[in-house]
Write a protein that holds these residues in place. Structure first.
Motif, PDB file in Angstrom:
ATOM      1  N   UNK A  82     -71.326 -74.015   5.427  1.00  0.00           N
ATOM      2  CA  UNK A  82     -70.758 -74.120   4.178  1.00  0.00           C
ATOM      3  C   UNK A  82     -70.233 -75.036   3.557  1.00  0.00           C
ATOM      4  N   UNK A  83     -69.098 -74.874   4.099  1.00  0.00           N
ATOM      5  CA  UNK A  83     -68.453 -76.335   3.917  1.00  0.00           C
ATOM      6  C   UNK A  83     -69.437 -77.106   3.755  1.00  0.00           C
ATOM      7  N   UNK A  84     -70.357 -77.516   4.154  1.00  0.00           N
ATOM      8  CA  UNK A  84     -71.215 -79.181   4.035  1.00  0.00           C
ATOM      9  C   UNK A  84     -72.020 -78.708   2.328  1.00  0.00           C
ATOM     10  N   UNK A  85     -72.175 -77.362   2.137  1.00  0.00           N
ATOM     11  CA  UNK A  85     -72.490 -77.298   0.961  1.00  0.00           C
ATOM     12  C   UNK A  85     -71.502 -77.178  -0.446  1.00  0.00           C
ATOM     13  N   UNK A  86     -70.559 -76.596  -0.176  1.00  0.00           N
ATOM     14  CA  UNK A  86     -69.461 -76.608  -1.290  1.00  0.00           C
ATOM     15  C   UNK A  86     -68.118 -77.839  -1.434  1.00  0.00           C
ATOM     16  N   UNK A  87     -68.053 -78.348   0.178  1.00  0.00           N
ATOM     17  CA  UNK A  87     -67.278 -79.066  -0.565  1.00  0.00           C
ATOM     18  C   UNK A  87     -66.157 -78.785   0.188  1.00  0.00           C
ATOM     19  N   UNK A  88     -65.167 -79.991   0.817  1.00  0.00           N
ATOM     20  CA  UNK A  88     -64.578 -80.072   1.930  1.00  0.00           C
ATOM     21  C   UNK A  88     -62.984 -79.071   1.331  1.00  0.00           C
ATOM     22  N   UNK A  89     -62.970 -79.240   0.091  1.00  0.00           N
ATOM     23  CA  UNK A  89     -62.179 -78.457  -1.139  1.00  0.00           C
ATOM     24  C   UNK A  89     -61.420 -77.293  -0.204  1.00  0.00           C
ATOM     25  N   UNK A  90     -60.368 -77.305   0.743  1.00  0.00           N
ATOM     26  CA  UNK A  90     -59.607 -76.130   1.611  1.00  0.00           C
ATOM     27  C   UNK A  90     -59.132 -75.756  -0.177  1.00  0.00           C
ATOM     28  N   UNK A 150     -65.527 -63.954   2.036  1.00  0.00           N
ATOM     29  CA  UNK A 150     -67.241 -63.214   0.991  1.00  0.00           C
ATOM     30  C   UNK A 150     -68.160 -63.979   2.130  1.00  0.00           C
ATOM     31  N   UNK A 151     -67.953 -65.792   2.279  1.00  0.00           N
ATOM     32  CA  UNK A 151     -68.373 -66.336   3.580  1.00  0.00           C
ATOM     33  C   UNK A 151     -69.416 -65.523   4.335  1.00  0.00           C
ATOM     34  N   UNK A 152     -67.464 -64.837   4.822  1.00  0.00           N
ATOM     35  CA  UNK A 152     -67.625 -64.218   6.504  1.00  0.00           C
ATOM     36  C   UNK A 152     -68.517 -63.472   6.868  1.00  0.00           C
ATOM     37  N   UNK A 153     -68.556 -62.046   5.628  1.00  0.00           N
ATOM     38  CA  UNK A 153     -69.234 -61.279   4.840  1.00  0.00           C
ATOM     39  C   UNK A 153     -70.780 -60.998   5.265  1.00  0.00           C
ATOM     40  N   UNK A 154     -70.851 -62.614   4.352  1.00  0.00           N
ATOM     41  CA  UNK A 154     -72.687 -63.245   3.548  1.00  0.00           C
ATOM     42  C   UNK A 154     -73.507 -63.640   5.187  1.00  0.00           C
TER      43      UNK A 154
END
Lengths: 218, 206
Positions: free
Chosen positions: A33-41, A50-54
């Motif tokens: 996911x961080x690769x996809x949406x970028x490293x913006x913390x 949400x990511x953890x749940x999906x």
């Protein structure tokens, strides 16, 4: 029934049993996911629950078709159906075994992956609590889907199509609980809804699963 | 106590295969089902075992008394012979697997994993499972497939011992086991359904 549970857990642990597969998948999804949406913390920490749940939901889905398919292919399912175990007992034990080998490990590893996503400190408790409450429902609903598709060759895709819509309520309230908890908002409603969904499906769905299993074994 | 079947019709995939099947088997006796491939022997045995519902007619048999052994033996490749057999012993609430192991010469294979067994050894393990169930009525579908001559003799001995101890067996087999006077042969060709009516609507929905 304890014998069946022990056998299923043992089979899951042995070579090719699939234990760890879901965990590895969960790990990879969350890392991607961080690769996809970028490293913006700030963005990552906001979408972390949400990511953890999906991710947990997809990882759960991955191992569903093993619940009955393997037993069906080698004939064990026919033999189990003619054994003293009631069909309702069989599907319940199968769901418990699936949760112990898939759901519970996901709950345990989720906080570790939360670090990767920069989950705020107060979020760890809520992500663990929401997954702990929600994953049993994923296993029970998944067992129902697996019972529906048992006997269908390459039924995995059909199983996913059937089960994913049924996962929606659990996902909504589970992710909402984790999000609200993380942001320090009031959590009462999603908590009760999530617990209610899990209790309801655990109480009712085994009967439906047993019924479709009997039909599929004809 | 006996297994009584009266006027039974069985169907598979919405097509009626056998009609008016009537027989009864007392404990201590065995029944051998004969008939060409595709006649419905397996379907009949599955119906008797309670895996599917009869199309018509009745099967009178206490449900907790039947055990089914089909074409597949239900052996887990990653469990050892001991674990496979012990599992079924626990499920059926019997604890001893020694007699079954001795009958089929499986003692040397105890710690071999199921996936490493040959076809004949798997079949022997599958038949040994019948002995640990402790049930009276055995429904056997082609029990001697892939067995060598010595194992067929072991199997015949097991059936004889089972009948002598008040058990009963209904089996579909094409070979002569030489079981003696307690065995009847039923040719199912006489019960072949004359009007194979299709009732596809319900089956298609399910």
């Amino acid at each position: 029934m304890i014998a069946l549970l022990i056998r299923d857990l043992r089979l899951a642990m042995r070579a090719g049993g699939g234990f760890g597969l879901s965990l590895a998948f969960f790990l990879i999804v969350v890392v991607l996911v961080p690769f996809g949406v970028g490293p913006e913390m700030s963005l990552l920490s906001r979408i972390a629950p949400g990511i953890l749940w999906v991710g947990a939901l997809l990882a759960c889905l991955l191992s569903l078709d093993r619940i009955f398919a393997l037993d069906y292919e080698d004939g064990s399912l026919d033999l189990l159906a003619t054994s003293p175990l009631p069909a309702e007992g069989i599907v319940t034990v199968k769901a418990i075994a699936h949760w112990l080998t898939t759901g519970l490990p996901l709950v345990v590893i989720a906080p570790v992956l939360g670090i990767l996503l920069g989950l705020p400190q107060q979020g760890y408790f809520w992500i663990v609590l929401s997954l702990l409450l929600g994953t049993p429902a994923l296993s029970v609903i998944g067992t129902f889907g697996a019972a529906l598709t048992v006997g269908i060759k390459r039924g995995g895709l059909l199983l996913s199509l059937l089960v994913l819509p049924l996962y929606v309520p659990t996902l909504i309230y589970g992710a909402e609980l984790a999000r609200r908890g993380t942001q320090g908002l009031e959590t009462g409603t999603p908590l009760l809804m999530l617990a209610g969904i899990t209790c309801a499906v655990t109480a009712l769905l085994p009967f439906a699963s047993a019924a479709v299993l009997r039909i599929n074994l004809r | 106590m006996s297994l009584q079947v009266s006027n039974l019709s069985v169907s598979r995939g919405g097509r009626t295969l056998l009609e008016g099947v009537t027989f009864d088997v007392d404990t201590g006796h065995a029944l051998i089902l004969r008939g060409p491939n595709g006649l419905g022997k397996t379907t009949l045995l599955r119906t008797l075992a309670g895996l599917q519902k009869p199309e018509a007619g009745t099967v009178h048999l206490p449900e907790e008394d039947a055990v089914y052994a089909g074409h597949l033996d239900g052996i887990k490749a990653t469990l050892t012979v001991r674990e496979n057999l012990m599992f079924w012993a626990r499920v059926f609430g019997t604890q001893s697997i020694d007699r079954a192991l001795r009958t089929f010469d499986l003692s040397d294979l105890l710690d071999r994993s199921g996936g490493m067994l040959s076809a004949g050894q798997k079949r022997r393990l599958g038949l040994a499972r019948l002995m640990v169930t402790g049930r009276k009525f055995w429904m056997l579908d082609e029990p001697t497939v892939s067995l060598d001559q010595a194992s067929v003799a072991q199997f015949a001995d097991m059936i004889r011992a089972h009948l002598a101890s008040g058990g009963s067996a209904i089996m579909a087999t094409h070979i002569d086991l030489g079981l003696g006077a307690d065995v009847r042969v039923l040719d199912l060709s006489a019960f072949r359904a004359t009007t194979p009516k299709l009732h596809a609507s319900e089956e298609a929905f399910l």
